[in-house]
Design a protein around this motif. Structure first.
Motif, PDB file in Angstrom:
ATOM      1  N   MET A 271       0.841  -1.185   0.000  1.00  0.00           N
ATOM      2  CA  MET A 271       0.000   0.000   0.000  1.00  0.00           C
ATOM      3  C   MET A 271       0.885   1.246   0.000  1.00  0.00           C
ATOM      4  SD  MET A 271      -3.360   0.346   2.437  1.00  0.00           S
ATOM      5  CE  MET A 271      -3.217  -1.213   3.253  1.00  0.00           C
ATOM      6  N   THR A 272       0.493   2.238  -0.762  1.00  0.00           N
ATOM      7  CA  THR A 272       1.271   3.474  -0.799  1.00  0.00           C
ATOM      8  C   THR A 272       1.032   4.280   0.472  1.00  0.00           C
ATOM      9  OG1 THR A 272      -0.487   4.732  -1.869  1.00  0.00           O
ATOM     10  CG2 THR A 272       1.038   3.539  -3.310  1.00  0.00           C
ATOM     11  N   THR A 273       1.918   5.202   0.732  1.00  0.00           N
ATOM     12  CA  THR A 273       1.752   6.027   1.930  1.00  0.00           C
ATOM     13  C   THR A 273       0.537   6.934   1.811  1.00  0.00           C
ATOM     14  OG1 THR A 273       3.280   7.677   1.048  1.00  0.00           O
ATOM     15  CG2 THR A 273       4.201   5.995   2.494  1.00  0.00           C
ATOM     16  N   LEU A 274       0.189   7.340   0.595  1.00  0.00           N
ATOM     17  CA  LEU A 274      -0.998   8.170   0.400  1.00  0.00           C
ATOM     18  C   LEU A 274      -2.258   7.402   0.780  1.00  0.00           C
ATOM     19  CD1 LEU A 274      -2.109  10.891  -0.562  1.00  0.00           C
ATOM     20  CD2 LEU A 274      -2.208   9.946  -2.859  1.00  0.00           C
ATOM     21  N   THR A 275      -2.331   6.134   0.369  1.00  0.00           N
ATOM     22  CA  THR A 275      -3.472   5.292   0.725  1.00  0.00           C
ATOM     23  C   THR A 275      -3.510   5.054   2.223  1.00  0.00           C
ATOM     24  OG1 THR A 275      -3.284   4.206  -1.421  1.00  0.00           O
ATOM     25  CG2 THR A 275      -4.624   3.104   0.239  1.00  0.00           C
ATOM     26  N   GLN A 276      -2.367   4.806   2.817  1.00  0.00           N
ATOM     27  CA  GLN A 276      -2.302   4.599   4.263  1.00  0.00           C
ATOM     28  C   GLN A 276      -2.736   5.848   5.013  1.00  0.00           C
ATOM     29  OE1 GLN A 276       1.809   3.475   4.482  1.00  0.00           O
ATOM     30  NE2 GLN A 276       1.362   1.273   4.421  1.00  0.00           N
ATOM     31  N   ASP A 277      -2.325   7.024   4.535  1.00  0.00           N
ATOM     32  CA  ASP A 277      -2.729   8.288   5.162  1.00  0.00           C
ATOM     33  C   ASP A 277      -4.236   8.477   5.092  1.00  0.00           C
ATOM     34  OD1 ASP A 277      -0.111   8.847   5.775  1.00  0.00           O
ATOM     35  OD2 ASP A 277       0.158  10.308   4.146  1.00  0.00           O
ATOM     36  N   LEU A 278      -4.834   8.129   3.949  1.00  0.00           N
ATOM     37  CA  LEU A 278      -6.275   8.269   3.787  1.00  0.00           C
ATOM     38  C   LEU A 278      -7.023   7.322   4.716  1.00  0.00           C
ATOM     39  CD1 LEU A 278      -8.692   9.508   2.307  1.00  0.00           C
ATOM     40  CD2 LEU A 278      -8.446   7.702   0.595  1.00  0.00           C
ATOM     41  N   ILE A 279      -6.564   6.073   4.797  1.00  0.00           N
ATOM     42  CA  ILE A 279      -7.208   5.106   5.698  1.00  0.00           C
ATOM     43  C   ILE A 279      -7.097   5.572   7.139  1.00  0.00           C
ATOM     44  CG2 ILE A 279      -7.027   2.757   6.615  1.00  0.00           C
ATOM     45  CD1 ILE A 279      -6.280   1.882   3.738  1.00  0.00           C
ATOM     46  N   GLN A 280      -5.951   6.077   7.517  1.00  0.00           N
ATOM     47  CA  GLN A 280      -5.758   6.578   8.881  1.00  0.00           C
ATOM     48  C   GLN A 280      -6.652   7.782   9.152  1.00  0.00           C
ATOM     49  OE1 GLN A 280      -1.737   7.683   9.748  1.00  0.00           O
ATOM     50  NE2 GLN A 280      -2.183   8.259  11.865  1.00  0.00           N
ATOM     51  N   LEU A 281      -6.776   8.684   8.177  1.00  0.00           N
ATOM     52  CA  LEU A 281      -7.604   9.877   8.348  1.00  0.00           C
ATOM     53  C   LEU A 281      -9.075   9.518   8.483  1.00  0.00           C
ATOM     54  CD1 LEU A 281      -7.529  12.997   8.410  1.00  0.00           C
ATOM     55  CD2 LEU A 281      -7.874  12.939   5.935  1.00  0.00           C
ATOM     56  N   LEU A 282      -9.527   8.494   7.763  1.00  0.00           N
ATOM     57  CA  LEU A 282     -10.938   8.105   7.804  1.00  0.00           C
ATOM     58  C   LEU A 282     -11.265   7.162   8.956  1.00  0.00           C
ATOM     59  CD1 LEU A 282     -11.752   7.634   4.025  1.00  0.00           C
ATOM     60  CD2 LEU A 282     -12.101   9.636   5.471  1.00  0.00           C
ATOM     61  N   SER A 283     -10.265   6.728   9.683  1.00  0.00           N
ATOM     62  CA  SER A 283     -10.505   5.855  10.829  1.00  0.00           C
ATOM     63  C   SER A 283     -11.058   6.665  11.983  1.00  0.00           C
ATOM     64  CB  SER A 283      -9.213   5.172  11.267  1.00  0.00           C
ATOM     65  OG  SER A 283      -8.704   4.380  10.231  1.00  0.00           O
ATOM     66  N   VAL A 284     -12.170   6.185  12.526  1.00  0.00           N
ATOM     67  CA  VAL A 284     -12.759   6.831  13.696  1.00  0.00           C
ATOM     68  C   VAL A 284     -12.737   5.834  14.852  1.00  0.00           C
ATOM     69  CG1 VAL A 284     -14.215   8.397  12.350  1.00  0.00           C
ATOM     70  CG2 VAL A 284     -15.112   6.179  13.023  1.00  0.00           C
ATOM     71  N   VAL A 285     -12.623   6.362  16.060  1.00  0.00           N
ATOM     72  CA  VAL A 285     -12.541   5.521  17.253  1.00  0.00           C
ATOM     73  C   VAL A 285     -13.858   5.623  18.013  1.00  0.00           C
ATOM     74  CG1 VAL A 285     -11.294   5.126  19.407  1.00  0.00           C
ATOM     75  CG2 VAL A 285     -10.065   5.946  17.388  1.00  0.00           C
ATOM     76  N   PRO A 286     -14.573   4.498  18.185  1.00  0.00           N
ATOM     77  CA  PRO A 286     -15.810   4.549  18.978  1.00  0.00           C
ATOM     78  C   PRO A 286     -15.495   4.913  20.424  1.00  0.00           C
ATOM     79  CG  PRO A 286     -15.660   2.501  17.715  1.00  0.00           C
ATOM     80  CD  PRO A 286     -14.336   3.184  17.607  1.00  0.00           C
ATOM     81  N   LYS A 287     -16.267   5.835  20.972  1.00  0.00           N
ATOM     82  CA  LYS A 287     -16.100   6.235  22.377  1.00  0.00           C
ATOM     83  C   LYS A 287     -17.294   5.716  23.160  1.00  0.00           C
ATOM     84  CE  LYS A 287     -12.163   8.244  22.249  1.00  0.00           C
ATOM     85  NZ  LYS A 287     -11.049   7.657  22.958  1.00  0.00           N
ATOM     86  N   ASP A 288     -18.229   6.572  23.514  1.00  0.00           N
ATOM     87  CA  ASP A 288     -19.447   6.139  24.190  1.00  0.00           C
ATOM     88  C   ASP A 288     -20.478   5.728  23.152  1.00  0.00           C
ATOM     89  OD1 ASP A 288     -18.417   6.623  26.688  1.00  0.00           O
ATOM     90  OD2 ASP A 288     -19.115   8.704  26.747  1.00  0.00           O
ATOM     91  N   GLN A 289     -21.664   5.368  23.626  1.00  0.00           N
ATOM     92  CA  GLN A 289     -22.772   4.997  22.735  1.00  0.00           C
ATOM     93  C   GLN A 289     -23.101   6.161  21.794  1.00  0.00           C
ATOM     94  OE1 GLN A 289     -24.308   2.013  22.831  1.00  0.00           O
ATOM     95  NE2 GLN A 289     -25.923   2.434  21.354  1.00  0.00           N
ATOM     96  N   GLY A 290     -22.841   5.986  20.491  1.00  0.00           N
ATOM     97  CA  GLY A 290     -23.178   7.010  19.504  1.00  0.00           C
ATOM     98  C   GLY A 290     -22.137   8.105  19.337  1.00  0.00           C
ATOM     99  N   TYR A 291     -20.983   7.997  19.989  1.00  0.00           N
ATOM    100  CA  TYR A 291     -19.934   9.011  19.866  1.00  0.00           C
ATOM    101  C   TYR A 291     -18.678   8.374  19.271  1.00  0.00           C
ATOM    102  CZ  TYR A 291     -22.641  12.286  22.643  1.00  0.00           C
ATOM    103  OH  TYR A 291     -23.618  13.138  23.082  1.00  0.00           O
ATOM    104  N   PHE A 292     -18.051   9.114  18.348  1.00  0.00           N
ATOM    105  CA  PHE A 292     -16.852   8.636  17.674  1.00  0.00           C
ATOM    106  C   PHE A 292     -15.849   9.776  17.601  1.00  0.00           C
ATOM    107  CE2 PHE A 292     -20.500   6.311  16.250  1.00  0.00           C
ATOM    108  CZ  PHE A 292     -20.083   4.990  16.265  1.00  0.00           C
ATOM    109  N   LEU A 293     -14.580   9.451  17.793  1.00  0.00           N
ATOM    110  CA  LEU A 293     -13.524  10.455  17.768  1.00  0.00           C
ATOM    111  C   LEU A 293     -12.667  10.246  16.524  1.00  0.00           C
ATOM    112  CD1 LEU A 293     -12.305  12.817  19.387  1.00  0.00           C
ATOM    113  CD2 LEU A 293     -10.735  11.161  20.406  1.00  0.00           C
TER     114      LEU A 293
END
Length: 167
Positions: free
Chosen positions: A1-23
């Motif tokens: 995977m290219t670094t550009l693709t990796q950067d995009l995947i990382q940018l679009l990754s969200v972390v679930p926090k509480d019920q219905g909240y994502f960071l």
């Protein structure tokens, strides 16, 4: 995977926090403010954790500018769930204030009535527009538009003018 693709995947990754909240993290792509497409993509990813149906439509509002070097909290509200339809409202929040809201509508793929009518035979196809004969005919109709820049618009506009002239 290219670094550009990796950067995009990382940018679009969200972390679930509480019920219905994502960071989600943000990245300064165009100056100090968050790029609107980034907020849109992250909100779709956040809402996808709460719905299994395919996305059908959306309506987004940008409320205020977000800061690109600061994380964004996405609040996903479940407004409606049924067998065929689901609706989510996602609010992007920075420092306790909403910066963006989107209404996402999900719909199950179902067979139904088809309202699209076939394209009429009068409209020339692109290869016909590029031929010299077609160019000379269309240029006589209207010399304001250059065919190489606006091929589809030019042909439709020429047809429209020809129909007006025959009335």
């Amino acid at each position: 995977m290219t670094t550009l693709t990796q950067d995009l995947i990382q940018l679009l990754s969200v972390v679930p926090k509480d019920q219905g909240y994502f960071l989600a993290q943000s990245k300064p792509l165009f100056g100090d403010h968050i790029f609107g497409g980034q907020l849109l993509a992250q909100s779709i990813v956040s809402a996808s954790f709460t719905c299994t149906l395919p996305l059908h439509s959306l309506h987004a509002n940008f409320i205020s500018a977000g800061l690109a070097n600061h994380p964004v909290l996405f609040k996903v509200e479940n407004l409606r769930d049924s067998h065929s339809f689901s609706t989510r409202q996602v609010t992007a929040i920075q420092y306790g204030k909403p910066i963006y809201m989107v209404m996402l509508s999900y719909m199950n793929n179902e067979m139904g009535m088809e309202y699209q009518i076939p394209e009429p035979d009068l409209i020339p196809q692109f290869p016909q527009l590029c031929s010299k004969k077609s160019n000379s005919i269309n240029r006589k109709s209207n010399h304001l538009f250059h065919l190489n820049i606006y091929p589809h618009f030019y042909s439709l506009f020429s047809l429209y003018l020809n129909q007006l002239n025959t009335c």
